[in-house]
Scaffold this motif. Structure first.
Motif, short mmCIF file in Angstrom:
data_model
loop_
_atom_site.label_atom_id
_atom_site.label_comp_id
_atom_site.label_asym_id
_atom_site.label_seq_id
_atom_site.Cartn_x
_atom_site.Cartn_y
_atom_site.Cartn_z
N VAL A 1 0.82 -1.21 0.00
CA VAL A 1 0.00 0.00 0.00
C VAL A 1 0.86 1.27 0.00
CG1 VAL A 1 -1.78 1.30 1.23
CG2 VAL A 1 -1.86 -1.21 1.19
N LYS B 1 -10.05 0.70 11.07
CA LYS B 1 -11.20 1.28 11.76
C LYS B 1 -12.27 1.78 10.80
CE LYS B 1 -8.77 2.13 16.07
NZ LYS B 1 -7.80 3.00 16.77
N ASN C 1 -3.98 1.40 10.80
CA ASN C 1 -4.99 1.56 11.84
C ASN C 1 -6.23 2.30 11.33
OD1 ASN C 1 -6.09 3.17 14.41
ND2 ASN C 1 -5.18 1.24 15.06
N ALA C 2 -6.00 3.34 10.54
CA ALA C 2 -7.13 4.14 10.04
C ALA C 2 -8.01 3.33 9.09
CB ALA C 2 -6.62 5.41 9.35
N VAL C 3 -7.40 2.53 8.23
CA VAL C 3 -8.20 1.72 7.31
C VAL C 3 -8.95 0.62 8.08
CG1 VAL C 3 -8.08 0.04 5.42
CG2 VAL C 3 -6.83 2.20 5.26
N PHE D 1 0.57 -2.38 4.93
CA PHE D 1 0.54 -0.92 5.08
C PHE D 1 1.93 -0.37 5.39
CE2 PHE D 1 -3.86 -2.05 5.66
CZ PHE D 1 -4.49 -1.07 4.94
N PRO D 2 2.19 0.88 4.99
CA PRO D 2 3.53 1.44 5.22
C PRO D 2 3.82 1.82 6.66
CG PRO D 2 2.14 3.03 4.05
CD PRO D 2 1.35 1.76 4.15
N GLU D 3 2.81 2.13 7.43
CA GLU D 3 3.04 2.47 8.84
C GLU D 3 1.71 2.41 9.59
OE1 GLU D 3 1.49 5.68 9.01
OE2 GLU D 3 1.35 5.05 6.91
N LEU D 4 1.79 2.63 10.89
CA LEU D 4 0.62 2.43 11.76
C LEU D 4 -0.54 3.38 11.46
CD1 LEU D 4 -0.51 0.86 14.18
CD2 LEU D 4 0.56 2.52 15.69
N ASN D 5 -0.23 4.65 11.17
CA ASN D 5 -1.30 5.62 10.92
C ASN D 5 -2.28 5.11 9.86
OD1 ASN D 5 -0.64 7.80 12.68
ND2 ASN D 5 0.97 8.48 11.28
N SER D 6 -1.74 4.61 8.74
CA SER D 6 -2.62 4.19 7.65
C SER D 6 -3.28 2.84 7.93
CB SER D 6 -1.86 4.17 6.33
OG SER D 6 -0.71 3.36 6.41
#
Lengths: 291, 291
Positions: free
Chosen positions: B173, B247, B243-245, B236-241
């Motif tokens: 991603v 949720k 986790n956001a997807v 995913f490249p990192e936690l922000n993305s």
């Protein structure tokens, strides 16, 4: 609330489009012209433009043509016409995004006021949420620092206000609700929440997206905030997350979406090849409604 | 494919749970015991555990109790029982996540083999996608570097294989499909795609989520890859993305979801307070099915 009904075009304005000879773009222009929302300033080769416009059924009175030899000149003229007030909205035609962006965003063009930056704003209607949802930044700023986030937020709040939401609720997106020095999205969110003018917008966060969008999740996690579960605007920490959520909403959650570049003297409509006709038209309408 | 049918518990194993006296946790254990999927090793105060277990209707033969004075000891014992093979799955009870994680992830516990790392894997059933979808990492690794991404991918591919998908399609991603040196997610994706063993998994990317999940979007954007539009795993490249997807899928796309920590000697079930009963049970089932 339907996105289409929410967006109200209050006065007819002029949209500058470099190289508009693309079927999807001209159809979007025709619908806007038929609704009496806008007239168009097409820039490129007048002969080919007029032929393509006639094929699409665009009425001759709904547009004017200005001559440009090539893409670079057409994009530069687009920026100049905006600067001179001959057009109030810019829309990308059949030109390269890089070329178009350079022409409009460059300092020479003079469309960017000091202290501002260009950001992307998506406006999304999804059946599973009780409001329209603004998302930013899903397309432009790769890894905004705190100062950039402040400007992205200013752009978003300003656009929401132009569209009739005078004091929007902003959810500052992060993976967790606790401030963790190892996670920039949480520390920046806390700083924004403390420092942003509460008269302009009501900020909540750091919030996971569940807390931002669901009052029930907020209740279970014991987060008390008038913003939790009721956000108007989601401010993402960087491009990876904003872009991924934007695309999840369109591909997997059946969202209807419009997008716009903001922060310049005029709104810029820059739709993607993969956008459907509805998104293209709604994006233009978003631009026209925000003038 | 229904998530519940996809997950097959092939042999009965033992699950270690520190401080299980929580209504939701004990109900989850009861359902698993009634299905004959697992027996339980409860760690804490035997008296209070037995009382709570009886209240939930858990049959006395489906669990044993081991005494621990406090949370710290209970979590340490959980790790030890896993290490000694007395239990094959760990599940967080009514203890703090930090305490539980420290005990299981610490070098002293010896549950992490050299060269591996702990990562989170979500398995998601959503009506708008034609397959079950694995998402990683949505919960643990904040900003993984290239080496970490490789390990997260190894964990994910290994889990998919245990569940019967022998050569999963992995979408890497990013916000765009073109490699841009300013965007780490694109450069790391390209490197992973080139270097990962194609016998283990079929990698595609960098992909925006639209291209990863929609063959139509891939066609419009002229991306040719057998992975585009048909991914089993999203990296995913990192936690922000991530986790956001994750949720967004649960809150706005009506997804049914299970989650698991992997990379240790045994799978670890660590559900959140905000998870519903279905997610709690499916997460335990995912752990049991992956032993």
């Amino acid at each position: 609330m339907k996105l289409d009904q929410f967006l109200k075009v209050e006065r007819k304005t002029t949209v500058a489009v470099p190289f508009p000879e693309d079927d999807a773009i001209l159809k979007t222009c025709k619908t806007a012209a038929d609704q009496d929302w806008a007239s168009f300033l097409f820039i490129g080769n007048p002969e080919t433009i007029e032929k393509a416009a006639a094929n699409t059924g665009l009425k001759p009175g709904s547009y004017k043509c200005e001559k440009a030899e090539n893409e670079t000149e057409a994009c530069a003229l687009t920026a100049r016409y905006i600067k001179e007030g001959k057009a109030q909205v810019a829309m990308k035609g059949q030109v390269h995004t890089g070329e178009f962006s350079r022409a409009l965003f460059s300092k020479d063009a003079g469309l960017l006021e000091p202290g501002r930056l260009v950001s992307h704003m998506a406006l999304c209607q999804v059946a599973s949420y009780h409001k329209l949802l603004f998302l930013t930044d899903c397309a432009i700023n790769i890894r905004p620092d705190y100062a950039d986030k402040l400007r992205i937020l200013d752009n978003a709040v300003d656009l929401a206000k132009r569209l009739g939401i005078s004091r929007p609720k902003v959810g500052l997106v992060a993976p967790v609700e606790t401030v963790n020095p190892k996670i920039d999205s949480t520390t920046d969110a806390e700083k924004l929440r403390r420092e942003y003018d509460p008269q302009k917008a009501l900020l909540g966060g750091p919030f996971g997206l569940d807390v931002a969008l669901s009052a029930e999740a907020a209740r279970i996690k014991k987060i008390e905030s008038p913003v939790a579960g009721d956000v108007d605007i989601l401010l993402f920490p960087e491009l990876n997350s904003g872009n991924a959520v934007y695309k999840t909403l369109t591909v997997l959650a059946g969202a209807t979406i419009a997008g716009l570049l903001i922060g310049l003297q005029a709104p810029v409509v820059l739709t993607s090849r993969a956008d459907n006709a509805e998104t293209k038209l709604l994006s233009l309408k978003l631009g026209l409604a925000s003038v």
